[in-house]
Design an enzyme around this catalytic site. Sequence first.
Site, PDB file in Angstrom:
ATOM      1  N   LYS A   1       0.846  -1.194   0.000  1.00 21.06           N
ATOM      2  CA  LYS A   1       0.000   0.000   0.000  1.00 21.06           C
ATOM      3  C   LYS A   1       0.885   1.250   0.000  1.00 21.06           C
ATOM      4  O   LYS A   1       1.879   1.316   0.736  1.00 21.06           O
ATOM      5  CB  LYS A   1      -0.885  -0.008   1.256  1.00 21.06           C
ATOM      6  CG  LYS A   1      -1.629   1.289   1.552  1.00 21.06           C
ATOM      7  CD  LYS A   1      -2.733   1.580   0.565  1.00 21.06           C
ATOM      8  CE  LYS A   1      -3.412   2.931   0.852  1.00 21.06           C
ATOM      9  NZ  LYS A   1      -4.348   3.307  -0.252  1.00 21.06           N
ATOM     10  N   SER A   2       0.541   2.238  -0.804  1.00 22.07           N
ATOM     11  CA  SER A   2       1.297   3.496  -0.792  1.00 22.07           C
ATOM     12  C   SER A   2       1.356   4.041   0.621  1.00 22.07           C
ATOM     13  O   SER A   2       0.333   4.119   1.308  1.00 22.07           O
ATOM     14  CB  SER A   2       0.632   4.531  -1.699  1.00 22.07           C
ATOM     15  OG  SER A   2       0.878   4.238  -3.050  1.00 22.07           O
TER      16      SER A   2
ATOM     17  N   CYS B   1      -1.810   9.907  -6.427  1.00 23.21           N
ATOM     18  CA  CYS B   1      -2.946   9.670  -5.524  1.00 23.21           C
ATOM     19  C   CYS B   1      -3.952  10.802  -5.681  1.00 23.21           C
ATOM     20  O   CYS B   1      -3.620  11.952  -5.419  1.00 23.21           O
ATOM     21  CB  CYS B   1      -2.500   9.588  -4.066  1.00 23.21           C
ATOM     22  SG  CYS B   1      -3.928   9.499  -2.955  1.00 23.21           S
TER      23      CYS B   1
HETATM   24  C1  DHB Z   1      -5.025   6.273  -2.564  1.00 26.86           C
HETATM   25  C2  DHB Z   1      -5.531   6.183  -3.839  1.00 26.86           C
HETATM   26  C3  DHB Z   1      -4.676   6.144  -4.898  1.00 26.86           C
HETATM   27  O1  DHB Z   1      -5.133   6.042  -6.179  1.00 26.86           O
HETATM   28  C4  DHB Z   1      -3.318   6.193  -4.680  1.00 26.86           C
HETATM   29  O2  DHB Z   1      -2.492   6.166  -5.714  1.00 26.86           O
HETATM   30  C5  DHB Z   1      -2.799   6.282  -3.404  1.00 26.86           C
HETATM   31  C6  DHB Z   1      -3.674   6.307  -2.343  1.00 26.86           C
HETATM   32  C7  DHB Z   1      -5.944   6.329  -1.438  1.00 26.86           C
HETATM   33  O3  DHB Z   1      -7.000   6.955  -1.561  1.00 26.86           O
HETATM   34  O4  DHB Z   1      -5.622   5.769  -0.373  1.00 26.86           O
END
Ligand code: DHB
Length: 308
Positions: free
Chosen positions: A43-44, A127
């Site tokens: 997860k980012s 994001c």
């Molecule tokens: C989120 C959504 C995204 O498309 C991304 O690249 C990073 C985070 C999010 O809403 O958590």
Amino acid sequence: DLTCLFLGQPLANPLMNASGVCCRTTTELDTLASSAAAAMVTKSCTLEPRTGNPEPRYSSLPLGSINSMGLPNEGYQYYLDYAERFDHERKLLFLSISGLTLDDNVEMIAAIREAVNPALLEVNLSCPNVPGKPQTGYDFEAMDELLDEVNDAYKRPFGVKLPPYFDISHFDAAAEVLNRYPRLAFVTCINSVGNGLVIDPDTESVVIKPKDGFGGLGGAYVLPTALANVNAFYRRCPDKQIIGCGGVQSGTEAFLHLLAGASLVQIGTALYEEGPAVFDRVLGELTAIMASKGYTSIDAFRGKLKTL
Ligand code: DHB
């Protein structure tokens, strides 16, 4: 034979999750590690943990999904610790970072660089869901400035996650910036199609709470946009590898991403809906498509999209 090469590393198949799906906790990541996918991404993350936007923040739709999660994550150290403990022989692991500021990204990158057993770094430029934070990928000067800092701070190959573009001049301008950085080795296309609005006619209401219902679209809605972006960057960035993401729900869409030039193919919405068994199903379908066409390797057709 579904084997492929990514940055010189042999992989059993080209599938992985799309960042955000099934990859926030170590439990979810371990589920991916046990799946049929040959690669996976976390997860980012941000410098500090975040709870994200108020719920409901994901909605499943007949043609895909809408989400506005708002970067809920455990903080980058959590994912870096996971990468340090990870058996990198088992799968290719990517670590996605999405700092709220340039300084945050530089600080995370410096720590990742020092790690003994790091994952492959993917810098998320796209994001769409944090209120008040424009997407770096839509500001080519900001993108160049960030890549310059990453390039200086990080001495290993890395990649970026791009938002979808919709204009040929934007494909040209983005590729020109990316091609300034030789260590930028891969490009993931696409993130969600940002800021769609889904309305339920019965309730006369939006379907997710954050941002008055505006959110990123995924699934079947985005497949042609995803294929266009994969192929646009495949043509413009011959020295980089492309990771395709968007609208993959069966072997057919995985085949199309590969034909458009993708080296790896991610699954997001369909993974959310179906769980990690989706990888077994899509791999079986892709194998059947290749057999029916007489292809014995992915290299036989990858990037070989025909034009009229
Ligand atoms: C989120 C959504 C995204 O498309 C991304 O690249 C990073 C985070 C999010 O809403 O958590």
